[in-house]
Scaffold this motif. Structure first.
Motif, PDB file in Angstrom:
ATOM      1  N   GLU A  82       0.829  -1.217   0.000  1.00 22.69           N
ATOM      2  CA  GLU A  82       0.000   0.000   0.000  1.00 22.69           C
ATOM      3  C   GLU A  82       0.857   1.259   0.000  1.00 22.69           C
ATOM      4  N   CYS A 103       1.539   3.714   9.651  1.00 21.39           N
ATOM      5  CA  CYS A 103       0.849   2.428   9.508  1.00 21.39           C
ATOM      6  C   CYS A 103       1.788   1.437   8.822  1.00 21.39           C
ATOM      7  N   HIS A 105       3.106   1.416   5.820  1.00 13.50           N
ATOM      8  CA  HIS A 105       2.912   1.065   4.411  1.00 13.50           C
ATOM      9  C   HIS A 105       4.221   1.187   3.621  1.00 13.50           C
ATOM     10  N   GLU A 140      -5.376   3.095   1.054  1.00 11.35           N
ATOM     11  CA  GLU A 140      -6.014   2.099   1.928  1.00 11.35           C
ATOM     12  C   GLU A 140      -6.730   2.766   3.090  1.00 11.35           C
ATOM     13  N   GLU A 141      -6.115   3.812   3.610  1.00 15.66           N
ATOM     14  CA  GLU A 141      -6.715   4.487   4.768  1.00 15.66           C
ATOM     15  C   GLU A 141      -7.920   5.296   4.285  1.00 15.66           C
ATOM     16  N   HIS A 182       1.086  -6.636   6.458  1.00 17.81           N
ATOM     17  CA  HIS A 182       0.936  -5.348   7.124  1.00 17.81           C
ATOM     18  C   HIS A 182       1.847  -5.416   8.347  1.00 17.81           C
TER      19      HIS A 182
HETATM   20 ZN   LIG Z   1      -2.226   0.202   7.154  1.00 16.09          ZN
END
Ligand SMILES: [Zn+2]
Ligand SMILES: [Zn+2]
Length: 445
Positions: A82, A103, A105, A140-141, A182
């Motif tokens: 991502e 996050c 990514h 994605e967020e 992830h």
């Molecule tokens: Zn994420």
């Protein structure tokens, strides 16, 4: 060639490329971009794929890019990373605008590149039956929605989520399964990864209560108070909570985004954002209907109107355990894990747009260790570069080998056992049918 030999070759290349994998991740860490704004990050991934001699397609879903490589004709496995960051202004490494890869990514993208390098440069693809697509996917967020609403209004995208948009544009038409990792601090870093993941889905409601303004002192009886409608609606929602079943993991979150302008004027417009999460599509719809009723009841009591814009956010994720099982086996054989290293089943009330994909095709989603601190928080930090950046790259590549080795028997077995809940057509129809604006007029009753 024996499968184990192919795996050894692949690991060797990734080991050799280790420094480049880490420095790509660190470069992306320094240029965090929000969803559908990942222009620099996309360029960076294009260059990374091109450096491996892979043909690249860009953009794929407003932003984002992909590269493909393959052996003999067979199934297509997509590996995804991502592109987007979040906003975390308290983080010491955040960009001037507050953007921050909290996050992880950027780590996913380094993993993606490492996996591509391992498979493409080792020559193992020639021995496999099928194609691999390396996809750097946007957005994605589910954040920054005003910007995305504008893109939708301008006809540039149709969906909030990058994977949804990519699906809609036909990107997944020839893909048979998806692999993704992830980052997370898995049990304080004591476990090396989760195996199977289940997440909630969510729908959103943009709500506008419409009343009538009037002087709050002289003539409140001539007004229709939109703030009172919103307050009643919040109480109504709270009165529903006892009807939500434990197993459905329903979460209803609501905020008032504007609550009136002047204190001496009866508020005529009040807006709210509501998010309804649940573990299944049915539970999400059921809770969504109830919340809709609660909002209308607020307007009805005061004799005002309410406009409700419903949208499906992301659908619930449930990963394919045969797919995840292959990653697990590789962690045991090549990743230094033992039987005690895994969280076998991880459930969260959070959501991801991979949930949408898992409704149409088998998906793997592993949470890999190597970081510390909470996701999206100021404490997010990579603790172990090897474990975060390099190990998942190897494991993803080895899992691809398992899937496509021989006549791709393993991939075919997974495809055969999988039962989709939607086709692409029914999915798009579902998303569109559930994006509706309704105006309820409580003054008419
Ligand atoms: Zn994420
Ligand atoms: Zn996140």
């Amino acid at each position: 060639m024996e499968k184990e030999e192919l795996k050894r070759r692949c690991i060797e290349v990734i080991e050799k490329r280790k420094e480049e994998i880490i420095s790509l991740g660190e470069k992306i860490y320094r240029t965090p971009e929000l969803g559908y704004k990942e222009f620099e990050t996309t360029k960076c991934m294009e260059e990374a794929f091109a450096s491996l001699g892979l043909e690249t397609v860009s953009p794929i879903a407003y932003t984002g890019c992909k590269a493909g490589a393959g052996g003999r004709k067979g199934p297509t496995v997509a590996v995804m990373g991502e592109l987007d960051s979040v906003v975390c202004p308290e983080h010491k490494d955040c960009a001037a605008n507050g953007n921050m890869h909290a996050c992880g990514h950027h780590v996913q993208l380094a993993n993606l590149y490492g996996c591509a390098a391992g498979l493409a440069e080792s020559g193992v693809l020639d021995e496999l039956c099928g194609t691999v697509e390396f996809i750097a996917i946007p957005a994605e967020e589910c954040v920054d929605l005003d910007y995305r609403d504008k893109l939708i209004e301008d006809g540039k995208i149709q969906f909030y989520g990058g994977k949804q948009e990519y699906l809609l544009r036909g990107g997944m038409d020839d893909v048979d399964m998806v692999l993704q990792c992830h980052m997370m601090e898995v049990e304080g870093g004591r476990k090396c990864c989760t195996v199977d993941t289940v997440t909630n889905g969510f729908m959103s409601k943009s709500v506008k209560f419409i009343g009538r303004s009037a002087h709050a002192g002289i003539a409140p009886h001539e007004g229709i108070n939109a703030l009172n409608m919103a307050q009643l609606a919040l109480n109504n929602i709270n009165a529903l909570r006892e009807t939500f079943r434990e197993e459905d993991k329903v979460r209803v979150s609501a905020i008032i985004t504007s609550g009136g302008d002047l204190v001496n004027v009866v508020p005529s417009v009040v807006t709210m954002q509501v998010m309804v999460r649940a573990a299944s599509v049915d539970a999400m719809e059921d809770a969504g209907r109830k919340v809709g009723r609660a909002l209308k009841a607020g307007a009805l009591a005061v004799g005002g109107k309410v406009e409700i814009h419903d949208r499906i956010g992301y659908l619930p994720l449930s990963t394919d355990s045969t797919l995840s099982g292959l990653y697990r086996e590789n962690m045991l054989a090549y990743g230094g894990a033992d039987e005690d290293s895994f969280v076998e089943h991880y459930e969260t009330a959070g959501s991801t747009d991979l949930g949408d994909m898992c409704q149409l095709l088998p998906c793997m989603h592993v949470w890999a260790s190597g970081i510390s601190g909470g996701l999206h928080s100021k404490d997010f930090k990579i603790e172990d570069y090897e474990r975060a950046y390099v190990l998942p790259a190897k494991m993803l590549a080895l899992t691809v080998i398992d899937l496509l080795y021989g006549d791709a028997g393993k991939a075919k077995e997974i495809m055969e056992a999988y039962r989709p809940k939607f086709t692409k057509e029914t999915y798009i129809k579902y998303m569109k049918d559930h994006s509706v604006v309704e105006l309820f007029d409580g003054s008419a009753i």
